[in-house]
Design a protein around this motif. Structure first.
Motif, PDB file in Angstrom:
ATOM      1  N   LEU A   1       0.860  -1.333  -0.261  1.00  0.00           N
ATOM      2  CA  LEU A   1       0.181  -0.177  -0.008  1.00  0.00           C
ATOM      3  C   LEU A   1       0.502   1.259   0.010  1.00  0.00           C
ATOM      4  O   LEU A   1       0.595   2.510  -0.673  1.00  0.00           O
ATOM      5  N   GLY A   2       2.260   1.293   1.155  1.00  0.00           N
ATOM      6  CA  GLY A   2       2.948   2.702   0.978  1.00  0.00           C
ATOM      7  C   GLY A   2       3.284   2.277  -0.458  1.00  0.00           C
ATOM      8  O   GLY A   2       3.355   3.415  -0.398  1.00  0.00           O
ATOM      9  N   THR A   3       3.749   1.536  -1.438  1.00  0.00           N
ATOM     10  CA  THR A   3       4.352   2.048  -2.431  1.00  0.00           C
ATOM     11  C   THR A   3       3.267   2.259  -3.693  1.00  0.00           C
ATOM     12  O   THR A   3       4.033   3.677  -4.030  1.00  0.00           O
ATOM     13  N   LEU A   4       2.514   2.405  -3.444  1.00  0.00           N
ATOM     14  CA  LEU A   4       1.775   3.314  -4.123  1.00  0.00           C
ATOM     15  C   LEU A   4       1.183   4.454  -3.575  1.00  0.00           C
ATOM     16  O   LEU A   4       0.734   5.584  -4.472  1.00  0.00           O
ATOM     17  N   LEU A   5       1.144   3.966  -2.573  1.00  0.00           N
ATOM     18  CA  LEU A   5       1.026   6.054  -1.884  1.00  0.00           C
ATOM     19  C   LEU A   5       2.483   7.216  -2.474  1.00  0.00           C
ATOM     20  O   LEU A   5       2.190   8.234  -2.489  1.00  0.00           O
TER      21      LEU A   5
END
Length: 427
Positions: free
Chosen positions: A169-173
């Protein structure tokens, strides 16, 4: 506390399965498990801190130092959380921790001076972890003894699923903005605080026990960490937790070095770590259904020996087959011993000290995972493959303090035969 050894489970108190345990748990326990999952899904700071800082112009050394400061803060945070949990209650402790986390994340995002940034990161690491002993101790208070291990496995599942999914999820953000990353974690922390405020009652009433006729019930003494330090058996258990975690964490430090030394690419290391995560998430609850009825010493013996065997196996020739087999062995150790190991502190604690006992165990695990990589890499550098044999031996020798530490009748009975939850007072 008595020094006698383990007792058999009381008759008529069979351990419940996965669905029966979850269905029979109070709403507050289910809400805490859900809140932990939400919070861990938003746990981005530790994963992306070094990348964030180097992207802002700081050096890799400065980023690594900040990550170390965050780790120190995390260890201190679980100790503080244990104290706050026992003094002001789990509800207030978790809300305070999550609100403070949200505020400090915003500070980390906007502070530009390196010394102030280190302070902000350290405080963020500290305040973000105060919830852990509070949540674990509170769940233990509301859970019958014969379901403690299974509920702890569910708590670990929430942590593991959140920890596994958070980097994705962090990579997407991050692809959008680092600002979104930090604000996303702040929102997750506030969401957990909201869940706790709504779902957790201020007090949990239980039937009072009448004092002996003609005498007044003495008030229990206020617990402190000196209470933990005076408990010789529990101190021995903490030593075992420290040694176990120091060996376990080698998969993050020494294992990738060993694979690279034999010419294997990073892909194979990632595959092993992914295999570990998949097995833990998919099979730990099912394994717990089997082992929750075992004697505690049996669980620890099997787990510590399998962990040591998995590490020692890395010393043998045989290529990827050996590495994958060793990884599966210590992963099996993790799903066998993990729920029991982390369920034990709350039920071993005397009255009004559950938070501190849980906090001490989490702190020792954190210290072990901090010093383990340093020691493991040093051994690997000096001994090569022989380091794996020594690490395996340490895991097995850790059974000595572990066996001494759990050799008390009361805690064993609480984990296996007591079908009544203890009182939980949230101030």
């Amino acid at each position: 506390m008595s020094d006698v050894t383990e007792a058999e489970p009381a008759p008529g108190t069979a351990d419940a399965g996965v669905l029966a345990t979850f269905a029979g748990s109070p709403f507050a326990v289910k809400a805490l498990l859900f809140g932990v999952l939400v919070n861990k899904l938003g746990g981005f700071l530790q994963v992306f801190l070094v990348l964030f800082m180097t992207g802002r112009g700081f050096t890799a050394v400065q980023g690594g130092t900040a990550l170390g400061v965050y780790g120190v803060g995390s260890v201190l945070g679980v100790l503080l959380g244990g104290t706050l949990s026992d003094r002001i209650g789990a509800r207030r402790t978790i809300v305070l921790g999550m609100a403070g986390t949200a505020a400090l994340l915003v500070a980390v995002l906007h502070v530009t001076l390196y010394p102030l940034l280190l302070v902000s990161v350290g405080l963020a690491g500290l305040i973000s972890q105060v919830y852990r002993p509070a949540a674990a101790a509170y769940i233990a208070e509301l859970t019958p003894g014969n379901r403690q291990v299974m509920v702890t496995a569910m708590y670990r599942l929430a942590l593991n699923v959140g920890t596994t999914a958070a980097p994705l999820l962090g990579t997407l953000l991050v692809a959008v903005s680092y600002d979104l990353l930090f604000y996303g974690e702040a929102v997750a922390a506030l969401a957990y605080a909201a869940v706790v405020l709504v779902a957790l009652p201020r007090t949990v009433a239980t039937a009072p026990q009448a004092p002996p006729t003609g005498s007044a019930a003495p008030a229990p003494p206020r617990a402190t960490y000196r209470t933990v330090l005076r408990d010789r058996r529990y101190l021995a258990y903490l030593v075992a937790v420290l040694l176990n975690s120091a060996v376990y964490i080698q998969y993050l430090s020494t294992l990738p070095l060993a694979l690279r030394a034999q010419g294997y690419s990073t892909f194979w290391y990632g595959a092993m770590v992914a295999a570990n995560g998949a097995v833990v998430i998919c099979f730990e609850l099912l394994m717990t259904k089997v082992v929750q009825s075992w004697r505690i010493r049996t669980v620890l013996t099997v787990g510590f020996v399998l962990l040591g065997a998995g590490m020692a196996l890395y010393a043998l020739p045989g290529g990827l087959a050996i590495f994958f087999t060793g990884t599966l062995l210590w992963t099996l150790a993790e799903i066998i011993e993990g729920p029991t190991m982390f369920a034990y502190p709350a039920v071993a604690a005397p009255a009004q000290a559950g938070g501190r006992y849980v906090g001490a165990a989490h702190a020792m695990f954190g210290i072990g995972t901090a010093i383990g990589p340093v020691v493991g890499v040093a051994l690997w550098t000096g001994m090569g493959r022989g380091a794996w044999l020594l690490l395996g031996a340490v895991s097995v020798l850790a059974l000595l303090p572990a066996w001494f530490g759990v050799g008390r009748l009361g805690a064993v009975a609480s984990l296996k035969g007591d079908a009544t939850p203890r009182a939980a007072d949230d101030g």
